[in-house]
Design a protein around this motif. Sequence first.
Motif, short mmCIF file in Angstrom:
data_model
loop_
_atom_site.label_atom_id
_atom_site.label_comp_id
_atom_site.label_asym_id
_atom_site.label_seq_id
_atom_site.Cartn_x
_atom_site.Cartn_y
_atom_site.Cartn_z
N ILE A 1 0.84 -1.21 0.00
CA ILE A 1 0.00 0.00 0.00
C ILE A 1 0.87 1.25 0.00
N LYS A 2 1.90 1.25 0.84
CA LYS A 2 2.77 2.41 0.90
C LYS A 2 3.53 2.61 -0.41
N SER A 3 3.90 1.52 -1.08
CA SER A 3 4.59 1.63 -2.38
C SER A 3 3.67 2.23 -3.43
N VAL A 4 2.42 1.76 -3.45
CA VAL A 4 1.46 2.26 -4.43
C VAL A 4 1.18 3.75 -4.21
N LEU A 5 1.21 4.19 -2.96
CA LEU A 5 0.99 5.60 -2.67
C LEU A 5 2.27 6.43 -2.83
N ALA A 6 3.42 5.82 -2.54
CA ALA A 6 4.68 6.58 -2.53
C ALA A 6 5.22 6.83 -3.93
N PHE A 7 5.16 5.85 -4.83
CA PHE A 7 5.81 6.04 -6.13
C PHE A 7 5.20 7.18 -6.94
N PRO A 8 3.88 7.28 -7.08
CA PRO A 8 3.35 8.43 -7.84
C PRO A 8 3.76 9.77 -7.23
N PHE A 9 3.78 9.84 -5.90
CA PHE A 9 4.16 11.08 -5.24
C PHE A 9 5.62 11.42 -5.51
N THR A 10 6.51 10.44 -5.32
CA THR A 10 7.94 10.72 -5.52
C THR A 10 8.25 11.00 -6.98
N PHE A 11 7.65 10.23 -7.89
CA PHE A 11 7.91 10.46 -9.31
C PHE A 11 7.47 11.85 -9.72
N HIS A 12 6.27 12.24 -9.32
CA HIS A 12 5.75 13.54 -9.72
C HIS A 12 6.60 14.66 -9.10
N SER A 13 7.03 14.46 -7.87
CA SER A 13 7.86 15.48 -7.21
C SER A 13 9.21 15.62 -7.90
N GLY B 1 21.00 15.49 -22.34
CA GLY B 1 20.60 15.95 -21.01
C GLY B 1 19.19 15.55 -20.65
N VAL B 2 18.29 15.59 -21.62
CA VAL B 2 16.89 15.21 -21.37
C VAL B 2 16.82 13.74 -20.98
N TYR B 3 17.53 12.88 -21.71
CA TYR B 3 17.52 11.46 -21.38
C TYR B 3 18.24 11.19 -20.07
N ARG B 4 19.36 11.87 -19.82
CA ARG B 4 20.11 11.66 -18.58
C ARG B 4 19.24 12.03 -17.39
N THR B 5 18.59 13.19 -17.44
CA THR B 5 17.73 13.59 -16.32
C THR B 5 16.52 12.68 -16.20
N GLY B 6 16.04 12.15 -17.32
CA GLY B 6 14.92 11.22 -17.27
C GLY B 6 15.27 9.95 -16.51
N GLY C 1 15.36 6.64 -11.44
CA GLY C 1 16.13 6.00 -10.39
C GLY C 1 15.87 6.60 -9.02
N VAL C 2 15.92 7.92 -8.93
CA VAL C 2 15.70 8.59 -7.64
C VAL C 2 14.28 8.37 -7.16
N SER C 3 13.31 8.36 -8.07
CA SER C 3 11.92 8.12 -7.69
C SER C 3 11.75 6.72 -7.12
N THR C 4 12.37 5.74 -7.76
CA THR C 4 12.25 4.36 -7.29
C THR C 4 12.92 4.20 -5.92
N VAL C 5 14.12 4.73 -5.77
CA VAL C 5 14.83 4.61 -4.49
C VAL C 5 14.07 5.32 -3.38
N SER C 6 13.57 6.53 -3.64
CA SER C 6 12.86 7.26 -2.59
C SER C 6 11.51 6.61 -2.29
N ALA C 7 10.85 6.01 -3.29
CA ALA C 7 9.57 5.34 -3.04
C ALA C 7 9.80 4.08 -2.20
N VAL C 8 10.87 3.35 -2.49
CA VAL C 8 11.19 2.16 -1.68
C VAL C 8 11.53 2.57 -0.25
N ALA C 9 12.30 3.67 -0.12
CA ALA C 9 12.64 4.14 1.22
C ALA C 9 11.39 4.55 2.00
#
Length: 178
Positions: free
Chosen positions: A125-137, A156-161, A166-174
């Motif tokens: 439940i926390k993963s389903v709620l966390a990933f959209p929030f972290t990705f959008h942020s 640069g566009v692809y690198r930041t993408g 990666g950061v969204s996934t790591v922060s959502a898992v955290a």
Amino acid sequence: MSMMNMRSAFCRSGALNALRPTPSSILRPMGIRTVQTQNLTHDESLQLLYKQRAARPNSPHLTIYQPQLTWYMSAAHRITGCAVSGGLYAFAFAYLASPYIGLDLSTTSLAASFGALAPVTKIAIKSVLAFPFTFHSWNGIRHLIWDTGSFLDLKGVYRTGYIVLGVSTVSAVALALY
């Protein structure tokens, strides 16, 4: 030449009068209509419309383009924004309406209900709620960086993408494991 002298020279040359329409040019017909119209019933006009639409070529739409990371990131940013804000509004309205419809959405009841769940269910439940929030942020921060004019080249566009993914996934898992 001053502005006044230019205007008087323009008027003396007759150019101003050439721009004014004469009564005969206003009354003269612009052209002759060569198309004849028909009186059709409503059903006949719909049949004609359907026949004309069937003869039109279809636009190739998205099927002719190769999918790219930028497409997916853009669509996901919009979808997660709608999901996060929609979830917030839905919960806010439910919280406001809860006393009138008999729901108990107080913090203590929500914490007790969530605490009674199995650990795997809590993490899901926390993963389903966390990933959209972290990705959008994080993707919003990416857009703010783009607003400064940085990383707007293709590399640069692809690198930041990829960094945002990666950061969204790591922060959502955290957030899900915390």
